[in-house]
Design a protein around this motif. Structure first.
Motif, short mmCIF file in Angstrom:
data_model
loop_
_atom_site.label_atom_id
_atom_site.label_comp_id
_atom_site.label_asym_id
_atom_site.label_seq_id
_atom_site.Cartn_x
_atom_site.Cartn_y
_atom_site.Cartn_z
N ASP A 1 0.72 -1.12 0.10
CA ASP A 1 -0.02 -0.09 0.05
C ASP A 1 0.74 1.35 0.10
OD1 ASP A 1 -2.30 -1.70 -0.02
OD2 ASP A 1 -2.50 -1.41 2.29
N ALA A 2 1.87 1.29 0.79
CA ALA A 2 2.76 2.59 1.10
C ALA A 2 3.43 2.48 -0.19
CB ALA A 2 3.64 2.21 2.17
N ARG A 3 4.09 1.62 -0.86
CA ARG A 3 4.72 1.95 -1.94
C ARG A 3 4.01 2.49 -3.22
NH1 ARG A 3 8.28 -3.87 -1.59
NH2 ARG A 3 10.31 -2.85 -0.85
N ALA A 4 2.78 1.77 -3.43
CA ALA A 4 1.90 2.42 -4.34
C ALA A 4 1.38 3.91 -4.44
CB ALA A 4 0.58 1.23 -4.77
N ILE A 5 0.93 4.07 -3.05
CA ILE A 5 0.38 5.50 -2.46
C ILE A 5 1.59 6.71 -2.98
CG2 ILE A 5 -0.33 6.93 -0.76
CD1 ILE A 5 -2.24 5.21 -1.65
N ALA A 6 2.90 6.13 -2.44
CA ALA A 6 4.11 6.94 -2.78
C ALA A 6 4.43 7.31 -4.23
CB ALA A 6 5.28 6.45 -2.05
N ASP A 7 4.07 6.19 -5.10
CA ASP A 7 4.48 6.26 -6.38
C ASP A 7 3.29 7.19 -6.93
OD1 ASP A 7 5.87 5.17 -8.95
OD2 ASP A 7 3.76 4.65 -9.33
N VAL A 8 2.06 6.88 -6.68
CA VAL A 8 0.99 7.74 -7.53
C VAL A 8 0.96 9.43 -7.09
CG1 VAL A 8 -0.81 7.51 -5.94
CG2 VAL A 8 -1.28 7.95 -8.24
N LEU A 9 1.30 9.66 -5.87
CA LEU A 9 1.53 10.90 -5.32
C LEU A 9 2.75 11.69 -5.92
CD1 LEU A 9 0.78 10.48 -1.54
CD2 LEU A 9 -0.72 11.78 -3.05
N GLU A 10 3.91 11.01 -6.08
CA GLU A 10 4.89 11.53 -6.60
C GLU A 10 4.62 11.91 -8.39
OE1 GLU A 10 9.51 10.40 -7.50
OE2 GLU A 10 8.68 9.28 -6.08
N LYS A 11 4.14 10.87 -8.99
CA LYS A 11 4.31 10.74 -10.45
C LYS A 11 3.06 11.48 -10.81
CE LYS A 11 6.72 6.34 -11.28
NZ LYS A 11 6.65 4.99 -11.79
N ARG A 12 1.96 11.59 -10.26
CA ARG A 12 0.75 12.40 -10.78
C ARG A 12 0.52 13.51 -9.94
NH1 ARG A 12 -4.69 11.10 -11.44
NH2 ARG A 12 -4.12 12.82 -13.27
N TYR A 13 1.06 13.76 -8.95
CA TYR A 13 0.74 14.97 -8.15
C TYR A 13 1.79 15.86 -7.62
CZ TYR A 13 -3.95 12.88 -7.97
OH TYR A 13 -5.13 12.35 -8.38
N GLY A 14 3.00 15.35 -8.32
CA GLY A 14 4.09 16.20 -7.84
C GLY A 14 4.71 16.26 -6.47
N PHE A 15 4.39 15.29 -5.58
CA PHE A 15 4.79 15.23 -4.16
C PHE A 15 6.28 14.83 -4.21
CE2 PHE A 15 0.33 15.36 -3.43
CZ PHE A 15 0.22 15.54 -1.92
N GLU A 16 6.99 15.53 -3.30
CA GLU A 16 8.21 15.00 -2.77
C GLU A 16 8.02 14.02 -1.72
OE1 GLU A 16 12.31 16.33 -0.32
OE2 GLU A 16 11.36 17.89 -1.66
N THR A 17 8.37 12.73 -1.92
CA THR A 17 7.91 11.73 -0.94
C THR A 17 9.15 11.12 -0.22
OG1 THR A 17 7.77 9.84 -2.57
CG2 THR A 17 6.21 11.27 -2.32
N THR A 18 8.78 10.83 1.07
CA THR A 18 9.59 9.96 1.99
C THR A 18 8.89 8.64 2.35
OG1 THR A 18 11.06 11.82 2.48
CG2 THR A 18 11.22 9.89 3.81
N THR A 19 9.33 7.50 2.02
CA THR A 19 8.63 6.33 2.48
C THR A 19 9.39 5.52 3.36
OG1 THR A 19 7.90 6.30 0.08
CG2 THR A 19 7.44 4.19 1.37
N LEU A 20 8.66 5.18 4.76
CA LEU A 20 9.37 4.34 5.57
C LEU A 20 8.70 3.23 5.71
CD1 LEU A 20 9.36 7.21 8.46
CD2 LEU A 20 11.02 6.80 6.95
#
Length: 550
Positions: free
Chosen positions: A328-347
């Motif tokens: 779940d975390a990996r997929a959420i980080a991926d879509v936020l980064e690629k579609r919404y321009g977020f800078e993401t940090t995943t733990l």
């Protein structure tokens, strides 16, 4: 097969932070590979700090001005020569001592904090009447946060009779909507009646669905009983086969584990005395997106930069493991980064130190016009005092177990400089972060021309939980939780500038339908986090690429 988050009994005792002697921050890896300093966790807890007064001079005379109360971390308080109560931070007496003098002097912020102290109660029962009194003073001094808090008390009838009309008008006043836009008592009653009518209709539909489901259950139970009677011998054969398959699977698992330990032993450098075959538990380093956050603009509006901290805890050391938080975390980080321009940090599989360190590290990167999304997937608990906690990887069933209290998280969010913050909690009892605030259903669902400027300029603090204060589903068959599956679909296919309200509305029906199919009632819940400084703004999700259809 459905798997439900293992929501732990409310009687379990969990503490807000681990013992000073046993816990300290692990090194935090920054985006450029540098290691942040090692800091004691208690030094990063939020405290009520009294800073030294200014040294003033009048002619030939020098004198010390009054001390300045602020909310900050224990470490920064000490660095600036401030004073705070170290071992009694939840005491009403010590907190009031910090803010009361300035509140009596007419300072709106101090009056608001005094109201919060009385409303929370801390080490004693809440005093809602006293809280309302100080909220009124702060509102009169110009505090929009106090207006929102007072409106919430009017709406729920805490410390005063319920007055929905006054509550709605005060909500609108806090948003800068005045005059003819305020509603009358008749209009408010009409709206309440309409909501009650819809609720009654929904209850009727649910009752019909329940009756239909009961009928199907009875029919299926009869068919199952008949099949069990007719196929007893076949079932015995199937049980034997299932037992053999389990034994084979266990043997293969043991062989794979032995291979892994042998490989680890082979990788040990010469002279390593730690024991190559000892079973260890490690915390993966944070996964930081390649690019830095860039300002997002759409329809001629500057929305600011977007940051996300994504946390997925799955393979618990002392509690039952979960099935989907890491995916779940990996997929959420991926879509936020690629579609919404977020800078993401995943733990992933983060312990207490890593989670607190990630939150503090995030707070150092954000500015006053930025937006922050924090996503947590993992175990959540509610203790006997109805306090909510997020459980990290190293949580234990003991009195001093490391666990992150949601009220401490709210204090961290209050210190964030960000204009808007949205916490998405896919865990049991996720909405505990909002304290006693009722569900939030107001505000626009998306950005449109002519939207009131307050939604864009005021601070916003919200929590969107996957199931309110109820147990939630961990796995629904597609490799993601019921909630995460619906959230990913909305984020991938969305082509509008959604607010937190629009996101919640888009999730309610898919989550409800999916959960009902497997016999559980689950519904997302959106609430304000007043304790984190919400002032009536909105969180905007701005897609920067074409939606993913199909």
């Amino acid at each position: 097969m459905k798997i439900i988050h293992s929501c732990l009994a409310a009687a379990l005792v969990v503490a807000g932070s681990p013992s000073k002697a046993a816990e300290s921050w692990k090194p935090y890896v920054t985006s450029n590979g540098a290691m942040a300093g090692v800091q004691p966790i208690d030094a990063m807890m939020v405290v009520d700090c009294l800073l030294p007064g200014q040294m003033r001079r009048s002619g030939a005379m020098s004198y010390m001005g009054p001390r300045l109360p602020v909310k900050t971390t224990a470490q920064l308080c000490a660095m600036r020569g401030g004073e705070y109560t170290e071992y009694d931070r939840a005491s009403m007496t010590s907190s009031l001592a910090v803010w009361m003098d300035k509140a009596k002097g007419g300072d709106a912020t101090a009056q608001f904090y005094v109201g919060q102290i009385y409303e929370k109660g801390m080490d004693t029962a809440p005093d809602y009447e006293e809280a309302a009194k100080w909220y009124r003073k702060a509102a009169g001094s110009g505090s929009n946060e106090a207006k929102l808090s007072l409106a919430a008390m009017m709406e729920s009838g805490r410390g005063m009779p319920v007055d929905t009309t006054a509550a709605v008008n005060l909500y609108r006043e806090a948003m800068g909507i005045t005059g003819d836009d305020l509603i009358s008592a008749d209009e408010a009653n009409s709206r309440v009646a309409e909501v009650e009518r819809r609720n009654a209709q929904l209850r009727s539909e649910l009752a019909m669905q329940r009756a239909e489901a009961d009928s199907q259950v009875k029919r299926l139970q009869g068919e199952v009983a008949a099949l069990q009677s007719a196929n007893a011998s076949q079932q015995r054969d199937q049980k034997k086969m299932a037992a053999l398959e389990r034994s084979l699977k266990d043997a293969m698992t043991q062989r794979a584990e032995a291979d892994r330990k042998l490989a680890e032993a082979s990788d040990k450098p010469p002279g390593d005395q730690s024991g190559g075959l000892a079973q260890t538990r490690s915390v993966p380093a944070p996964l930081v997106s390649a690019g830095t956050a860039a300002p997002v603009a759409a329809k001629g509006v500057k929305f600011g930069k977007y940051h996300a901290l994504i946390i997925g805890v799955q393979n618990y050391i002392s509690y039952d493991p979960l099935k989907t938080p890491i995916s779940d975390a990996r997929a959420i980080a991926d879509v936020l980064e690629k579609r919404y321009g977020f800078e993401t940090t995943t733990l992933l599989d983060a312990d207490f130190s890593s989670i607190v360190g990630g939150i503090v590290q995030l707070s150092t990167k954000i500015g006053p016009d930025d937006n922050v999304l924090i996503y947590f997937a993992g175990h959540g608990v509610l203790n006997a005092a109805q306090r909510g906690f997020w459980l990290p990887l190293d949580a234990r069933q003991s009195e001093r177990s490391p666990a992150l209290p949601t009220e401490t998280l709210a204090e961290f969010l209050a210190m964030f400089k960000a204009r808007s913050v949205l916490v998405i909690a896919d865990s049991c009892f996720g909405s505990a972060l909002s304290g006693s605030v009722s569900s939030y259903t107001g505000g626009p669902a998306e950005y449109v021309d002519g939207i009131p400027s307050g939604y864009l300029s005021r601070r916003a603090r919200y929590v969107l939980s996957s199931g309110g204060l109820s147990p939630v589903l961990d796995q629904a068959g597609d490799g993601h939780s019921v909630f995460a599956s619906a959230l990913l679909k909305v984020l991938r296919e969305n082509d509008r500038i959604l607010t937190q309200t629009g996101l919640e509305r888009a999730l309610v029906e898919p989550v409800r339908v999916s959960s009902q199919k497997i016999g559980i009632v689950q519904s997302p819940d959106l609430k304000k986090v007043r304790e984190a400084g919400d002032a009536g703004g909105a969180f905007f999700l701005v897609p920067r690429s074409m939606p993913e259809k199909g």
